[in-house]
Design an enzyme around this catalytic site. Structure first.
Site: not given
Length: 816
Positions: A241-243, A522
């Site tokens: 995932g990521s921000n 996400n």
């Protein structure tokens, strides 16, 4: 376009080359750049970060290949073994392989069969031979040619027997590589969004009577759709995932824009990231990180633009349900005519237990739509009345290489959009960017199946309709389609505006440019900024649906800082407070539910709860949770681990809106709803009891500091790791797991970068590679940045030639 660091005067003293430059003002055009160094040159600064300078793309690739091999040759060599379909030959067929996003998802044999079919079909070779944009641009080919030369040079200088990493020292499978190895690796990364879900089903698919999977009992459409959805949701929750947050001119305090990149990638294996700076004077100056083995920057910044990616809610694959002939199940019906499936024998070498070498052959099947699969994410799709074929939107995608090479040279966020539209190479990622002009960008422009809403309504099967619509109601879960394969009109149509067949028109894909902020954590594109909700085809994700707690935390963090309502001084983002807010490790779940949890604990009669046949005294949990007033997952926090266990039991894989809230989700207030946990609901009390019992059984004190239970071991030293799991709404995500028999981080904050632009002068940037540059336990850069991450510290980037030359630990390697 402003350029800093390109007027280089290069001199050589003994074996060291030191570059000296003068600064170019943004007020006027840059002077003509001096030629680059005669030979590729690697300048190492603190923490082993290489700054590679060369006079052309091939030289740049050479420096990158040499430096990447020096840090991570064992990880790279095993990856090349995987895409060459030779894991079973050297490591045995029963070993574990990781061809997708996750670790150890399949066997070496299954992985080899999967990649051998791709190699036998010359998929990658055909893509390399195509002209751009579908084939690699000339500069990409030159850089990869150089990368191979640099990698092989390091291996020749060192020798397999002298590799310091015990993971591959002296191994027969460590060998020189070819350009095709690099392209195959790139292609494997591009298709990895499909591999975890479908690889086993494809390589084990066989007609009825020929396989165990084919004999599995048929389930109802409702059961099949729900089981696939649950499996996809579970995989997604424990995956990459990521921000990313881009802040424009109206959201910063000083400067023109800022960017925060916070990908949550694996800490082990082929999907590790690696940091570098790449410079060809007068052509490119970019710094950031890439997946190992990509001689470009995937996430980073140049003089004018900073960008990052987050995992998107587009499924990179779709299924086609084809009716089969009950007397000959390798025939299938299309437009009223029976067609024959194609069969293909795939053979790989295997290492037998006695040390001899044998061969394994499987027959794989395919239709006009793609390969047959008999499972999705481990859920059976029996080959009985019908069979299911896979179409992967990225199987014919090497365009991503062109995308990243062009992003490395982007001049502003509109140039980023143009790159995304004209290459359509991004695989299952969003792009978030900011530029020197003061604009913030969110764009979900990628390789997307051409499934318009009308096409979906016309072609989804009963199971497909349920699955597609169920997924749309869950944050983070891509809508997977199952289409009626009996009708050729249900294949993904070609769009004249798309770069390649079967792709959605890029102009129909969402994008947003604002002067305050745009971000993603996400969820779908709907709320990149709540002030301007986006619309898009359903294949790209949901709208007007609950956001994850991490998305809420990101949006609230951005808006509260811009408004000055977060308790920090002033209004707007600065370099300091942006870094501070990421490592605050605040839990949105705790903000919403801790008080109610404490009340539920205190209201429990005598503090005793009967759960799962156990009488549990939860009274000791009440003061521990009540004292955890910060709601933060810092290493010294007490009560945070108890709450994390409580929340895991309470949520138990459910969508966030299914928890016992008093106030339900409201699409008109999506950032603040649902809220107000019902303290009187028995699920709250029972989940707390299960958490207390779990910690006591594990010998963990209810008030244990986070550092006592969440850490990694490097070189015999335990290093505390702050942050928490995605479900708790903490931006700094870390996902602990048992890996190779010990606790480590499976996914989490990996390469983190914060960039600030001003009207003039070079970008101001800070970065951190949480697991450090090298996977080699004997490297000095095996855990140095991990210790910084543990302490909440960042590395001040050295970007200009003056900054590089001023490093007190500068080491120079000239590849003459």
């Amino acid at each position: 376009m402003a350029r800093w660091g390109f007027r280089a005067r290069l001199s050589t003293a003994a074996t060291a080359a030191v570059a000296v430059i003068s600064t170019v003002s943004a007020a006027g055009p840059p002077p003509a750049a001096a030629p680059g160094p005669a030979a590729p040159t690697i300048r190492y600064t603190e923490y082993g970060i290489p700054h590679i300078i060369a006079s052309d793309w091939e030289g740049l690739g050479t420096g990158y290949g040499y430096a990447a091999a020096k840090d991570n040759i064992c990880t790279l060599a095993r990856t090349y073994l995987m895409v060459d379909a030779r894991l079973s030959r050297y490591l045995g067929p029963d070993g574990k392989a990781s061809p997708g996003e996750h670790q150890d998802t399949t066997t070496n044999l299954n992985s080899d069969i999967y990649f051998q079919r791709i190699n036998d079909d010359r998929v990658v070779e055909r893509l390399v031979d195509q002209p751009a944009p579908n084939g690699p641009e000339p500069e990409v080919k030159e850089a990869i040619r150089g990368y191979v030369r640099g990698y092989n040079r390091y291996l020749a200088e060192t020798g397999a027997g002298n590799i310091t990493d015990p993971a591959c020292r002296g191994a027969a499978w460590v060998r020189p590589i070819t350009e095709m190895d690099v392209y195959r690796h790139a292609h494997a990364e591009i298709i990895m969004g499909t591999a975890d879900a479908l690889l086993d089903g494809e390589v084990n698919a066989a007609p009825p009577g020929a396989s165990v999977s084919a004999a599995a009992p048929a389930a109802s459409p409702e059961q099949t759709a729900e089981r696939i959805r649950e499996a996809m949701a579970a995989s997604r929750q424990s995956s990459m995932g990521s921000n990313a947050l881009a802040v424009g001119s109206q959201g910063v305090s000083g400067g023109t824009s800022m960017m925060l990149a916070n990908p949550h990638f694996p800490w082990q294996g082929k999907n590790r990231m690696w940091q570098s700076q790449l410079t060809i004077p007068g052509k490119i100056n970019v710094t950031g990180a890439s997946l190992l083995g990509f001689p470009a920057v995937n996430i980073g910044h140049n003089d004018d633009v900073a960008w990052s990616h987050t995992v998107a809610t587009v499924s990179p694959f779709g299924l086609f349900d084809v009716q089969v002939d009950p007397l000959n199940p390798t025939n299938y019906l299309v437009d009223g005519t029976w067609q024959k499936m194609t069969s293909q024998q795939v053979t790989v070498d295997v290492l037998n237990k006695d040390g001899s070498t044998g061969k394994v052959t499987r027959t794989l099947w395919a239709t006009r739509y793609g390969p047959i699969t008999t499972s999705v994410q481990g859920i059976p799709l029996p080959w009985v009345v019908s069979a299911h074929a896979v179409r992967d939107v990225n199987m014919d995608n090497l365009r991503a290489l062109n995308t990243w090479f062009r992003l490395d040279q982007a001049t502003d966020v509109r140039d980023v959009v143009n790159t995304l539209e004209t290459t359509q190479g991004v695989p299952f990622f969003n792009t978030i960017a900011s530029d020197r002009k003061g604009d913030a960008l969110y764009a979900d422009i990628q390789a997307t199946p051409n499934i318009t809403d009308e096409h979906a309504d016309s072609c989804l099967t009963a199971t497909g309709r349920l699955l597609f619509n169920q997924s749309l109601r869950l944050p983070n879960v891509p809508p997977v389609s199952i289409f009626d394969g009996k009708r050729s009109a249900c294949d993904w149509p070609d769009d004249p505006n798309a770069v390649a067949p079967g792709l959605l028109d890029p102009h129909k894909q969402p994008r947003l440019i604002r002067s305050d902020y745009a971000g993603n954590a996400n969820d779908s594109a709907w709320l990149a900024n709540p002030e301007q909700p986006l619309a898009f085809p359903r294949v790209m994700g949901d709208t007007a649906a609950p956001r994850s707690l991490r998305t809420q935390e990101l949006l609230l963090t951005a808006q509260n800082r811009i408004d000055g309502t977060d308790g920090l001084p002033g209004r707007g983002f600065t370099s300091s407070n942006m870094r501070q807010l990421l490592f605050a490790d605040n839990s949105r779940a705790a903000d919403l539910a801790l008080d109610a949890t404490v009340k539920a604990c205190r209201d429990t009669l005598f503090g005793l709860v009967v759960v799962d046949g156990n009488l549990v005294d939860i009274s000791g949990a009440c003061p521990v949770l009540a004292a955890w007033k910060s709601h933060k997952y810092t290493s010294d926090s007490r009560g945070s681990w108890l709450f994390e266990n409580f929340w895991a039991f309470l949520q138990n894989g459910q969508a966030i809106e299914k928890l016992p809230w008093r106030i339900a989700f409201d699409a008109k207030d999506p950032v603040h709803t649902p809220n107000s946990l019902d303290s009187g609901n028995s699920a709250v009390r029972d989940s707390l009891a299960r958490a207390v019992l779990s910690l006591r059984n594990a010998g963990i004190a209810l008030d244990a500091p986070l550092s006592a239970v969440q850490n990694v071991t490097r070189g015999g030293e335990k290093i505390p790791v702050h942050g928490s799991i995605h479900e708790l709404g903490v931006l700094n995500v870390v996902t602990p797991a048992m890996i190779d028999g010990k606790v480590d981080i499976a996914f989490g904050s990996s390469f983190i970068q914060q960039v600030r632009f001003t009207a003039e002068g070079p970008p101001e940037a800070y970065s951190l590679l949480a697991y450090s540059q090298s996977a080699d336990p004997n490297s000095p850069h095996y855990a140095d940045q991990t210790k910084l991450f543990s302490a909440g510290q960042w590395v001040t980037e050295r970007y200009t030639e003056e900054q590089i030359a001023a490093s007190p630990v500068l080491e120079v390697k000239v590849l003459s």
